[in-house]
Design an enzyme around this catalytic site. Structure first.
Site, PDB file in Angstrom:
ATOM      1  N   ASP A 125      10.143  29.135  53.228  1.00  0.00           N
ATOM      2  CA  ASP A 125      10.786  29.280  52.191  1.00  0.00           C
ATOM      3  C   ASP A 125      12.136  29.830  52.026  1.00  0.00           C
ATOM      4  OD1 ASP A 125      10.336  29.797  49.317  1.00  0.00           O
ATOM      5  OD2 ASP A 125       9.012  31.627  49.448  1.00  0.00           O
ATOM      6  N   HIS A 142      15.569  31.211  49.044  1.00  0.00           N
ATOM      7  CA  HIS A 142      15.863  31.445  47.787  1.00  0.00           C
ATOM      8  C   HIS A 142      17.217  31.612  47.758  1.00  0.00           C
ATOM      9  CE1 HIS A 142      11.657  32.770  47.627  1.00  0.00           C
ATOM     10  NE2 HIS A 142      11.622  32.431  46.344  1.00  0.00           N
ATOM     11  N   CYS A 190       9.085  35.346  46.792  1.00  0.00           N
ATOM     12  CA  CYS A 190      10.363  35.687  45.977  1.00  0.00           C
ATOM     13  C   CYS A 190      10.635  36.995  46.045  1.00  0.00           C
ATOM     14  CB  CYS A 190       9.996  34.872  44.778  1.00  0.00           C
ATOM     15  SG  CYS A 190       8.923  33.702  44.686  1.00  0.00           S
ATOM     16  N   HIS A 215      14.470  28.536  44.203  1.00  0.00           N
ATOM     17  CA  HIS A 215      13.368  28.439  45.264  1.00  0.00           C
ATOM     18  C   HIS A 215      13.352  27.090  45.698  1.00  0.00           C
ATOM     19  CE1 HIS A 215      10.899  31.653  42.668  1.00  0.00           C
ATOM     20  NE2 HIS A 215      11.488  31.070  41.739  1.00  0.00           N
ATOM     21  N   ARG A 253      -3.315  33.503  49.536  1.00  0.00           N
ATOM     22  CA  ARG A 253      -3.690  33.210  48.167  1.00  0.00           C
ATOM     23  C   ARG A 253      -5.248  32.889  48.068  1.00  0.00           C
ATOM     24  NH1 ARG A 253       1.226  28.860  46.752  1.00  0.00           N
ATOM     25  NH2 ARG A 253       2.836  30.523  47.170  1.00  0.00           N
ATOM     26  N   LYS A 293      12.480  21.452  38.205  1.00  0.00           N
ATOM     27  CA  LYS A 293      12.285  21.170  39.706  1.00  0.00           C
ATOM     28  C   LYS A 293      12.390  19.730  40.276  1.00  0.00           C
ATOM     29  CE  LYS A 293       7.405  20.976  39.416  1.00  0.00           C
ATOM     30  NZ  LYS A 293       5.918  21.289  40.033  1.00  0.00           N
ATOM     31  N   GLN A 316       5.135  29.898  54.358  1.00  0.00           N
ATOM     32  CA  GLN A 316       5.934  28.855  54.020  1.00  0.00           C
ATOM     33  C   GLN A 316       7.144  29.001  54.707  1.00  0.00           C
ATOM     34  OE1 GLN A 316       5.808  30.955  50.010  1.00  0.00           O
ATOM     35  NE2 GLN A 316       5.248  28.908  49.016  1.00  0.00           N
TER      36      GLN A 316
HETATM   37 ZN   LIG Z   1       9.979  31.599  45.493  1.00  0.00          ZN
END
Ligand SMILES: [Zn+2]
Ligand SMILES: [Zn+2]
Length: 680
Positions: A422, A424, A373, A554, A402, A508, A420
């Site tokens: 991912d 945004h 992010c 996200h 992580r 979410k 990910q």
């Molecule tokens: Zn994010």
């Protein structure tokens, strides 16, 4: 004679003598109900169901707090208290007689099965020390201390003994005992762990025990009336466990058992376990040479081998094309960035436990990224944005690191480094519903493309009673939660609302897909964020010429490439559809005589763009077929004299078996169609 009034679930009131038991009432209603009944529930009228003072009931709980469901006769699930069928009723109560149809009753049966296990172990190994034995999902366990490890043969003997004791239909009887007497009993018997439990849990002067023949256990109950009802069970495994689940405490051996009411339910459960084992992505990952985890490199870090790497390429190609088609921009951000950035984002504070430690370079701390992010935010912030360019959709196959404790790492599903899928989305409030619709549409396309048809959707919201636990204004929450729900309603997607389950920074949508054997997997997540835009001071110039804060979403569809790959391996049991299979066709010459034709077939397949391989080993055809089957290659093309002469291949499919001879050109065009259409 003193009487009491018992209100039944249908509202009927029965007047019975004081001290009548639920079992006797069941018998009065019908002998069939009495035969089916396992336990009873009384409603919370402050009524004590047991003859002796009910608050004195002792306690046996799951203890380690991880897997156990607290077994208890004194408090159930808010609907009332569970009591033994032979407990005398001493007051007016509402009463239900529970049969195996009631999930609470099954847990009581499982708890009684745990006692049966302990009783059997004590018969065979009288010197064991007893821990605790609660019911759990699908079964039960009991913890023991014994110098020698329990072997598989021991488990067989114990199970046999359990069946013997069950066949004797021994009553499970409750006894109340003064606490000092209980302690004395366990001290004499040299059961130190039980002494400890009595000391800790028995707050009243009287302590509750259950006996099953010679076996006696400090336990609140309730229990089923006798052992004869425990029929469908199986001892599954032995695992190490710490007393009270705390490292450093004495090590115990935990014997796990599965237990259901009927043999059919047990068989179904065992079959599902077998299937899960057969599909285990860790085993298949090695057998099919897809990926590995190398101790030398460290736990939780994935090595993608050539075949796994190829599948990943196909997955990623599909995803990137789809992202571009949907108006996302592809970006790349660094794996390591200044720690200060993570202080701004807040991760250095609230997410620290999941982050690797900082790395010092030229007296500045840097941080391996746990999330993408902040990187995407910096790209958004790199220049002033106008409302005209919104929405900005930044997507990245972003690799993050992580920290997970080594104990929780699990194959591809729980790792320390992963990529990910991912993205945004930064947009204006009026654009949000369209964006959510596209996120969901994209998520459904992912599921369909990769062969999943069932899923569950949840909308997680804040708990309006506790606004202090969340960032963002009440109106932000109301508006965005409404946007999520409206979108799903418009798409006619059924969903469950989870109040209080939202992240602290926004509501979410979560999508859990259901795999080939009915297991749910958390996959897609679409989350609002009221926190980061404020922390980073994000803005755009609106139509009115003023600066506004954009909404930020996200979203990840697969979650991570690694995890989704693990799910795919298990879903397909390693037999990938032709479009994803690392080798699509294996050419198998009947003998060396046909190697020229076989090579031509291979060359044509490759020229047509297929992933084909030639098995030219000097082996029997049967052995080659077996190996290709083991490798789960979708098509085997057998070629011999007849095929060479006619320009055909004899097609064998991985699961469908022999499909007969086909002209090579026809096979090629069929396979092309299958791959292009991504046929599952
Ligand atoms: Zn994010
Ligand atoms: Zn118990």
């Amino acid at each position: 004679m003193e009487t009491i009034h018992i209100t039944m679930p249908d509202g009927a009131i029965r007047e019975v003598p004081l001290g009548t038991t639920a079992g006797e009432i069941a018998q009065q209603i019908s002998p069939r109900l009495a035969k089916e009944a396992l336990v009873a529930r009384i409603s919370p009228l402050g009524v004590h169901a047991n003859a002796s003072s009910s608050e004195t009931a002792g306690a046996e709980t799951s203890g380690d707090g991880s897997s156990g469901i607290e077994s208890s006769g004194a408090s159930s699930n808010g609907e009332g208290f569970l009591i033994d069928l032979r407990a005398p009723l001493d007051h007016d109560v509402r009463l239900s007689i529970l049969t195996p149809k009631d999930p609470d009753a099954i847990q009581v049966l499982r708890h009684s099965a745990a006692h049966l296990l302990a009783a059997a172990v004590l018969e065979l190994f009288p010197n064991v020390k007893l821990g605790i034995g609660p019911p759990i999902d699908n079964g039960f366990y009991y913890d023991f201390v014994r110098d020698e490890p329990f072997t598989p043969e021991d488990l067989e003997r114990i199970e046999k003994k359990m069946r013997e004791l069950a066949a004797q239909d021994i009553p499970n009887e409750r006894k109340m005992m003064p606490k000092p007497e209980a302690l004395e009993l366990y001290r004499k018997w040299d059961q130190g762990f039980k002494c400890e439990l009595v000391e800790e849990k028995a707050v009243e002067s009287m302590v509750s025990f259950y006996t099953t023949g010679k076996f006696i256990d400090f336990c609140r109950g309730p229990h089923i009336p006798s052992t004869g009802r425990i029929r469908a069970f199986k001892l599954m495994s032995v695992a190490g466990a710490y007393w009270k689940g705390q490292e450093g405490n004495p090590q115990m051996q935990r014997i796990y058992g599965a237990c259901f009411y009927t043999q059919q339910e047990l068989d179904d459960y065992l079959h599902k376990l077998e299937e899960a084992k057969r599909r285990d992505h860790r085993r298949l990952g090695a057998e099919l040479d897809l990926f590995s985890i190398q101790e030398e490199a460290g736990p939780g870090l994935i090595f993608w081998h050539p075949k796994g790497g190829l599948i990943r390429k196909l997955m990623e190609d599909w995803l990137r094309d789809e992202l571009l088609r949907r108006g996302y921009d592809l970006v790349y951000t660094p794996h390591i960035m200044r720690l200060d950035l993570w202080k701004t984002s807040g991760h250095a504070n609230y997410y620290r436990e999941n982050m690797f430690g900082p790395i010092e370079v030229e007296k500045t701390d840097y941080q391996l990224k746990p999330m993408n992010c902040p990187g995407h935010i910096l790209i958004y912030k790199s220049r002033l944005r106008s409302y005209r360019e919104l929405p900005v959709r930044l997507a990245e196959l972003g690799t993050v690191y992580r920290y997970e404790r080594s104990g929780v790492l699990h194959g591809l599903l729980r790792v320390r480094g992963f990529t990910q899928d991912d993205a945004h989305i930064f947009c204006m409030p009026e654009q949000i519903e369209t964006e959510i619709v596209d996120c969901m549409d994209f998520a459904f396309k992912v599921m369909k493309t990769f062969g999943f048809s069932q899923y569950v959707v949840e909308v997680s919201d804040w708990d309006p009673a506790h606004p202090e636990n969340y960032t963002g204004l009440a109106e932000d929450w109301a508006r965005s939660s409404a946007a999520l729900q409206n979108t799903l309603k418009k798409l006619a997607v059924p969903f469950k609302r989870m109040v209080g389950e939202g992240a602290f920074y926004g509501p979410k949508i979560d999508v859990k897909l259901i795999d080939a054997i009915g297991r749910p997997w958390q996959l897609t997540t679409v989350q609002f964020d009221f926190n980061l835009p404020a922390r980073f001071g994000l803005e755009y110039v609106g139509e009115d010429g003023n600066r506004h804060v954009p909404l930020m979403v996200h979203r990840a569809l697969w979650g991570s490439v690694e995890r989704f790959f693990g799910i795919l391996i298990e879903h397909y049991a390693g037999a990938f559809p032709a479009w994803l299979a690392p080798v699509q066709a294996e050419v198998l010459p009947l003998s060396e005589k046909f190697s020229v034709y076989a090579s031509n077939v291979l060359a044509e397949l490759r020229a047509a763009g297929f992933r084909a391989h030639l098995d030219d080993r000097n082996e029997k055809l049967q052995a080659k077929i077996r190996d290709a089957q083991m490798q789960k290659i979708p098509y085997m093309l057998i070629v011999g004299g007849k095929e060479a002469e006619a320009g055909t291949v004899s097609v064998r499919h991985q699961s469908k078996g022999d499909l007969g001879p086909r002209p090579l050109a026809e096979f090629i065009s069929d396979l092309r169609k299958q791959v292009d259409d991504k046929v599952i």
